[in-house]
Motif scaffolding. Structure first.
Motif, PDB file in Angstrom:
ATOM      1  N   GLY A 192      48.587  97.222  87.537  1.00 16.43           N
ATOM      2  CA  GLY A 192      49.906  97.663  87.979  1.00 16.43           C
ATOM      3  C   GLY A 192      50.576  96.784  89.021  1.00 16.43           C
ATOM      4  O   GLY A 192      49.915  96.043  89.751  1.00 16.43           O
ATOM      5  N   TRP A 225      53.476  96.836  92.380  1.00 16.97           N
ATOM      6  CA  TRP A 225      53.480  97.656  93.596  1.00 16.97           C
ATOM      7  C   TRP A 225      54.738  98.509  93.760  1.00 16.97           C
ATOM      8  O   TRP A 225      54.844  99.271  94.710  1.00 16.97           O
ATOM      9  CB  TRP A 225      53.312  96.770  94.839  1.00 16.97           C
ATOM     10  CG  TRP A 225      54.095  95.496  94.807  1.00 16.97           C
ATOM     11  CD1 TRP A 225      53.596  94.252  94.519  1.00 16.97           C
ATOM     12  CD2 TRP A 225      55.496  95.312  95.034  1.00 16.97           C
ATOM     13  NE1 TRP A 225      54.613  93.320  94.558  1.00 16.97           N
ATOM     14  CE2 TRP A 225      55.794  93.941  94.871  1.00 16.97           C
ATOM     15  CE3 TRP A 225      56.547  96.179  95.360  1.00 16.97           C
ATOM     16  CZ2 TRP A 225      57.065  93.409  95.016  1.00 16.97           C
ATOM     17  CZ3 TRP A 225      57.821  95.656  95.505  1.00 16.97           C
ATOM     18  CH2 TRP A 225      58.072  94.281  95.334  1.00 16.97           C
ATOM     19  N   LYS A 274      43.697  99.066  87.671  1.00 17.00           N
ATOM     20  CA  LYS A 274      43.725  98.306  88.929  1.00 17.00           C
ATOM     21  C   LYS A 274      45.143  98.339  89.505  1.00 17.00           C
ATOM     22  O   LYS A 274      46.051  97.740  88.957  1.00 17.00           O
ATOM     23  CB  LYS A 274      43.327  96.842  88.707  1.00 17.00           C
ATOM     24  CG  LYS A 274      43.184  96.110  90.050  1.00 17.00           C
ATOM     25  CD  LYS A 274      43.252  94.625  89.950  1.00 17.00           C
ATOM     26  CE  LYS A 274      44.638  94.057  90.069  1.00 17.00           C
ATOM     27  NZ  LYS A 274      45.307  94.240  91.371  1.00 17.00           N
ATOM     28  N   GLU A 276      47.183  95.077  94.858  1.00 25.40           N
ATOM     29  CA  GLU A 276      46.452  95.005  96.138  1.00 25.40           C
ATOM     30  C   GLU A 276      47.299  95.509  97.308  1.00 25.40           C
ATOM     31  O   GLU A 276      46.798  95.766  98.396  1.00 25.40           O
ATOM     32  CB  GLU A 276      45.999  93.571  96.415  1.00 25.40           C
ATOM     33  CG  GLU A 276      47.151  92.606  96.605  1.00 25.40           C
ATOM     34  CD  GLU A 276      46.710  91.167  96.814  1.00 25.40           C
ATOM     35  OE1 GLU A 276      46.127  90.886  97.872  1.00 25.40           O
ATOM     36  OE2 GLU A 276      46.959  90.340  95.931  1.00 25.40           O
ATOM     37  N   GLY A 302      44.281  89.768  92.123  1.00 25.53           N
ATOM     38  CA  GLY A 302      44.357  89.255  90.757  1.00 25.53           C
ATOM     39  C   GLY A 302      43.004  88.902  90.163  1.00 25.53           C
ATOM     40  O   GLY A 302      42.834  88.951  88.931  1.00 25.53           O
ATOM     41  N   GLY A 334      53.922  93.678  85.579  1.00 28.77           N
ATOM     42  CA  GLY A 334      53.914  92.649  86.615  1.00 28.77           C
ATOM     43  C   GLY A 334      54.896  91.546  86.300  1.00 28.77           C
ATOM     44  O   GLY A 334      55.811  91.723  85.493  1.00 28.77           O
ATOM     45  N   SER A 335      54.676  90.408  86.919  1.00 28.47           N
ATOM     46  CA  SER A 335      55.626  89.298  86.773  1.00 28.47           C
ATOM     47  C   SER A 335      55.375  88.537  85.468  1.00 28.47           C
ATOM     48  O   SER A 335      54.308  88.640  84.856  1.00 28.47           O
ATOM     49  CB  SER A 335      55.476  88.355  87.953  1.00 28.47           C
ATOM     50  OG  SER A 335      54.163  87.833  87.958  1.00 28.47           O
ATOM     51  N   THR A 386      52.248  86.259  85.734  1.00 29.96           N
ATOM     52  CA  THR A 386      50.968  86.958  85.519  1.00 29.96           C
ATOM     53  C   THR A 386      50.831  87.356  84.052  1.00 29.96           C
ATOM     54  O   THR A 386      49.744  87.270  83.474  1.00 29.96           O
ATOM     55  CB  THR A 386      50.875  88.194  86.435  1.00 29.96           C
ATOM     56  OG1 THR A 386      51.058  87.777  87.775  1.00 29.96           O
ATOM     57  CG2 THR A 386      49.548  88.893  86.304  1.00 29.96           C
ATOM     58  N   GLU A 427      54.657  94.566  80.467  1.00 29.68           N
ATOM     59  CA  GLU A 427      55.954  95.003  81.008  1.00 29.68           C
ATOM     60  C   GLU A 427      56.267  94.075  82.157  1.00 29.68           C
ATOM     61  O   GLU A 427      55.679  94.194  83.232  1.00 29.68           O
ATOM     62  CB  GLU A 427      55.857  96.453  81.511  1.00 29.68           C
ATOM     63  CG  GLU A 427      55.658  97.489  80.442  1.00 29.68           C
ATOM     64  CD  GLU A 427      56.866  97.642  79.539  1.00 29.68           C
ATOM     65  OE1 GLU A 427      57.941  97.074  79.834  1.00 29.68           O
ATOM     66  OE2 GLU A 427      56.733  98.319  78.506  1.00 29.68           O
ATOM     67  N   LEU A 428      57.188  93.133  81.938  1.00 33.14           N
ATOM     68  CA  LEU A 428      57.361  92.040  82.904  1.00 33.14           C
ATOM     69  C   LEU A 428      58.737  92.079  83.563  1.00 33.14           C
ATOM     70  O   LEU A 428      59.445  93.073  83.484  1.00 33.14           O
ATOM     71  CB  LEU A 428      57.093  90.710  82.196  1.00 33.14           C
ATOM     72  CG  LEU A 428      55.763  90.663  81.416  1.00 33.14           C
ATOM     73  CD1 LEU A 428      55.596  89.365  80.675  1.00 33.14           C
ATOM     74  CD2 LEU A 428      54.564  90.931  82.325  1.00 33.14           C
ATOM     75  N   GLY A 429      59.090  90.993  84.178  1.00 34.96           N
ATOM     76  CA  GLY A 429      60.315  90.964  84.976  1.00 34.96           C
ATOM     77  C   GLY A 429      61.564  90.687  84.167  1.00 34.96           C
ATOM     78  O   GLY A 429      61.527  90.595  82.940  1.00 34.96           O
ATOM     79  N   CYS A 489      62.172  96.324  88.055  1.00 32.81           N
ATOM     80  CA  CYS A 489      62.122  95.256  87.048  1.00 32.81           C
ATOM     81  C   CYS A 489      63.372  95.202  86.181  1.00 32.81           C
ATOM     82  O   CYS A 489      63.823  94.141  85.771  1.00 32.81           O
ATOM     83  CB  CYS A 489      60.899  95.459  86.173  1.00 32.81           C
ATOM     84  SG  CYS A 489      60.812  97.129  85.512  1.00 32.81           S
ATOM     85  N   GLU A 538      64.564  86.048  89.095  1.00 33.19           N
ATOM     86  CA  GLU A 538      64.373  87.430  89.537  1.00 33.19           C
ATOM     87  C   GLU A 538      64.091  87.439  91.040  1.00 33.19           C
ATOM     88  O   GLU A 538      63.154  86.791  91.499  1.00 33.19           O
ATOM     89  CB  GLU A 538      63.194  88.059  88.791  1.00 33.19           C
ATOM     90  CG  GLU A 538      62.982  89.503  89.160  1.00 33.19           C
ATOM     91  CD  GLU A 538      61.757  90.112  88.493  1.00 33.19           C
ATOM     92  OE1 GLU A 538      60.694  89.487  88.501  1.00 33.19           O
ATOM     93  OE2 GLU A 538      61.875  91.234  87.968  1.00 33.19           O
TER      94      GLU A 538
END
Ligand code: NDP
Length: 487
Positions: A145, A147, A171, A174, A204, A223-224, A227, A245-247, A279, A384
């Protein structure tokens, strides 16, 4: 407070190997310490997930669904408590955590809980035979995930995964270790077998271990793009299934016949909710020339009234961005906008006091920024930013704005404001984006698929579409006659 792993139904003691402090973005006071999962703990999570999967896959859909719906009810009954935890961890206003984060997590659990009993294959009548398909679970799925919406992201992944009969190891980022643990506790309280939803903490490297683990069948990341590419490449070596699911750098197009007040409201929702850390945000706001000045005037006036302050205050409308490092990154983008010739109409400064006069200088606050005099090639209009920074661009014709809106490697979302119903559909159909709105923005009901085109993602979350990403299809042919053999 120490944030450790949740494995096999309980919070582990954890071992203080690699650890770091988790800060409250609103004042940078420590909230607790995160203990990164060790390799042994990751293996323990996989072993317990495997055991839970063997139990869970034999349950009927209705039995699985009941557990998910129980978990949704538990989240709703702890709304105040979990919303406060989320607000302290992420820095977003409590009004948002209460209205959106926890309830959209519960919505996902209810939706897929209700659907679990209806997941089925198909029947095919064949000549002297018949065939059928089965939708079988994949096994252990990993969820990783971002943040910005910690519990919502965890639930959007766990709900379809578990409804389909899989187990999950999640996960969190962090930076936001807290509420995935609350979801794990809710599943246990709801009657899930121990190990069905494990949480491992870490950076990561822990995510990469999950991607590489040979006993994990699927990875779903929020995430980005950077990643996402690493995970896609990592999963390719074992041909694992992925959902990404990205930016994005999404366009919001406002035609001159649009309802101005609604269009301004949507542009603000599309840029300033959760401090702009969303996002799908419509960060390139294209406004047709005739209404450009009036749009800008109203947008500026209303943006300057946004109440920035202590995220736990119910009257606060904008909280603090996730970390000092992220704040600096956003400020670098603002500097880049200014030096490239864009005009900062308002905002983009770090306030010392909140809307009630309280000192907020120790937090990661930033006043919402509006850039005008922008062009498509500026960094602020291409990258972004993931903060409260809105860029306005003017346009003349429909054809022109469609080309410009699509001129990006991203394709997560898009919005169109117009009172011409034909134009609304015509334009949306030509935009290269997976999640679109006409006359609204950033509304994500669980019933509708959510996901991106181009470099914004793979697969879809929410809706019936998620089921196909958490199952594999088995075809079965059943002979009713004799075997016709040439031998
Ligand atoms: P990151 O890509 O930095 O991190 C996302 C998650 O991936 C984190 O848990 C991170 O761990 C983990 N990770 C990092 N590297 C690896 C790796 N090599 N292998 C496996 N896992 C890894 O994104 P952010 O957390 O900074 O979130 C912001 C981004 O997320 C934005 O681009 C935003 O657009 C996107 N996003 C997309 C959404 C969507 O639904 N499309 C929704 C929300 C956000 P670590 O703990 O170290 O960060």
């Amino acid at each position: 407070m120490v944030y450790t792993q949740f494995i096999n139904g309980e919070v582990t003691k954890g071992s203080k190997g690699n650890s770091w402090v988790n800060y409250n973005p609103a004042n940078n006071a420590p909230l607790g310490e995160i203990y990164q999962a060790t390799d042994d703990e990751i293996d323990a999570a996989v072993n317990s997930s495997e055991k839970a999967f063997q139990i869970w896959k034999t349950k009927t859909g209705a039995e699985r669904g009941r557990v998910l719906i129980n978990a949704a009810n538990i989240l709703r009954s702890k709304l105040q408590q979990i919303a406060l935890l989320e607000t302290q961890d992420v820095g977003k206003p409590i009004a948002e955590s209460l209205a959106v984060d926890i309830s959209s997590a519960a919505d996902a659990l209810e939706y897929f809980g209700g659907m679990a009993a209806g997941i089925h294959g198909e029947f095919f009548d064949l000549k002297n035979a018949f065939g059928y398909t089965r939708r079988e679970p994949l096994g252990i799925c990993a969820g990783i995930g971002a943040w910005n919406y910690p519990i919502q992201i965890a639930a959007w992944k766990a709900a379809p995964a578990l409804a389909c009969g899989n187990s999950m190891i999640f996960k969190p980022s962090e930076l936001t270790p807290v509420t995935a643990l609350e979801l794990a506790k809710a599943f246990m309280e709801a009657g899930a077998p121990a190990g069905l939803f494990n949480v491992v903490q870490g950076d990561g490297k822990v995510g990469a271990r999950l991607v590489d683990h040979p006993r994990i069948a699927k990875v779903s990341l929020t995430g980005s793009v950077a990643t996402g590419k690493k995970i896609f490449a990592g999963a390719a070596s074992q041909l694992k299934q992925v959902t990404l699911e990205l930016g994005g750098k999404s366009p919001l197009i406002i035609f001159d016949d649009a309802d101005l007040q609604n269009a301004v409201s949507a542009a603000m929702l599309a840029n300033f909710y959760t401090q702009g850390e969303v996002c799908s945000n419509g960060t390139r706001v294209f406004v047709q020339r005739k209404i450009f000045d009036s749009f800008l005037k109203q947008l500026k006036e209303r943006t300057e009234k946004i109440r920035i302050g202590d995220p736990t205050d119910p009257d606060t409308q904008m909280g603090a961005v996730i970390s000092k490092a992220h704040l600096e990154k956003i400020i670098r983008f603002i500097d880049s906008g200014k030096s490239s010739g864009a005009r900062l109409l308002t905002g983009g400064i770090k306030p010392e006091k909140d809307f009630k006069g309280k000192d907020i200088s120790s937090g990661n606050f930033l006043s919402p920024a509006i850039f005008t005099d922008c062009n498509d090639s500026m960094e602020i209009c291409k990258e972004e930013i993931f903060g409260p920074v809105l860029s306005i661009l003017s346009f003349d014709s429909e054809e022109e704005v469609i080309d410009r809106a699509n001129d990006t490697p991203f394709g997560l979302s898009a919005g169109v404001f117009t009172n011409d119903i034909k134009r609304g559909h015509r334009v949306i159909h030509q935009l290269q984006a997976g999640t679109c709105w006409i006359n609204n923005y950033n509304i994500t009901p669980i019933e509708l698929p959510f996901g991106g085109y181009k470099q914004s993602g793979q697969g879809r979350e929410n809706s019936l579409a998620a089921i196909q990403h958490y199952t594999q299809l088995k075809s079965v042919y059943v002979e009713l006659g004799n075997v016709e053999s040439p031998y």
